[in-house]
Design a protein around this motif. Structure first.
Motif, short mmCIF file in Angstrom:
data_model
loop_
_atom_site.label_atom_id
_atom_site.label_comp_id
_atom_site.label_asym_id
_atom_site.label_seq_id
_atom_site.Cartn_x
_atom_site.Cartn_y
_atom_site.Cartn_z
N THR A 33 11.07 50.28 -20.79
CA THR A 33 12.44 49.74 -21.12
C THR A 33 12.79 48.60 -19.81
O THR A 33 13.65 48.01 -19.90
CB THR A 33 13.45 50.86 -20.54
N LYS A 35 10.65 46.31 -19.26
CA LYS A 35 10.64 44.90 -20.15
C LYS A 35 11.70 44.77 -21.53
O LYS A 35 11.34 43.99 -22.16
CB LYS A 35 9.16 44.84 -20.53
N GLN A 36 12.45 45.74 -21.59
CA GLN A 36 13.19 45.77 -22.58
C GLN A 36 12.74 45.83 -23.96
O GLN A 36 13.25 45.17 -24.93
CB GLN A 36 14.24 44.07 -22.53
N HIS A 38 12.89 48.40 -25.61
CA HIS A 38 13.56 49.04 -26.52
C HIS A 38 14.66 48.43 -27.35
O HIS A 38 15.42 48.77 -27.90
CB HIS A 38 14.17 50.17 -25.83
N GLN A 39 14.70 46.75 -26.87
CA GLN A 39 15.68 46.21 -27.37
C GLN A 39 14.76 45.22 -28.22
O GLN A 39 15.63 44.16 -29.17
CB GLN A 39 16.37 45.40 -26.52
N GLU A 40 13.51 45.11 -28.42
CA GLU A 40 12.77 44.25 -29.29
C GLU A 40 12.90 44.74 -30.98
O GLU A 40 13.10 46.11 -31.04
CB GLU A 40 11.36 44.52 -28.95
#
Length: 217
Positions: A33, A35-36, A38-40
């Motif tokens: 999370t 490195k984001q 979860h939004q990829e």
């Protein structure tokens, strides 16, 4: 094999504890999370909510920590043997399990999220600080309530003499209070309760697998 998508120390811990406690075969899949991830797009295709945890069991895709826990006990324990993890439907023990899981997830966990993410509820830093302070006060009253309830149980756990997934969920949430002015470990009945829970192999193994170091709670 069950796959559990996780980020260390988040709400994935309760289902992770439970997978270990039930002795199930599973695969941990890290979602960073920070490195984001979860939004990829790849993760959002699996879980459009973009949240952690997320579990895949065959054709079932399931999110929400409490829902995952309840699913696991219903599928992987036998009510005919009256196992302590899965009280029979319609019994007082089952009702108490539902009550605790809903209280912990809808009340205590929700307030903890206000504490950790106060900026979501305010447009400026001063307002966020006030939200955080008020959330900590409300969490304290909730911990005091839980502490009192533990003093009234017939045994060492929320439901009495037998461990339930509610205990695993509570340990996860109490861990989140470790940086507060009065963390859960400083309440008279929660203190020995948390120490006893921490000594369980399922909890120690899960914490180690997620790379979590002291202070543990």
């Amino acid at each position: 094999m069950i796959q559990l998508y996780y980020s260390p120390g988040t709400a994935c811990l309760a289902p992770h504890f439970l997978l270990e406690e039930l002795g199930l075969a599973y695969e941990l899949i890290l979602v960073d999370t920070a490195k984001q991830q979860h939004q990829e797009a790849a993760y959002l295709q699996l879980n459009p909510k973009g949240k952690i945890p997320f579990m895949i069991d065959g054709d079932l895709h399931l999110s929400e920590s409490a829902a995952i826990c309840l699913y696991l006990i219903e599928k992987y324990t036998d009510t005919q043997q009256a196992t302590h993890f899965n009280p029979a439907p319609g019994t007082a023990e089952r009702a108490q399990l539902y009550q605790w899981m809903l209280y912990l997830s809808n009340t205590l966990q929700a307030e903890l999220l206000s504490y950790f993410y106060p900026e979501r509820l305010s447009e400026d830093a001063a307002g966020a600080a006030q939200v955080k302070a008020h959330a900590e006060q409300r969490v304290a009253s909730m911990l005091s309530y839980i502490d009192t309830q533990l003093s009234k149980t017939a045994g060492n756990y929320l439901l009495g003499h037998e461990l339930s997934c509610a205990d695993l969920f509570l340990f996860m949430l109490c861990r989140w209070t470790r940086g507060m002015t009065k963390p859960a470990r400083e309440y008279p009945h929660l203190k020995p309760y948390l120490q006893s829970m921490f000594e369980r192999r399922s909890i120690q193994d899960s914490l180690a697998q997620e790379g979590i170091s002291a202070p543990y709670y």
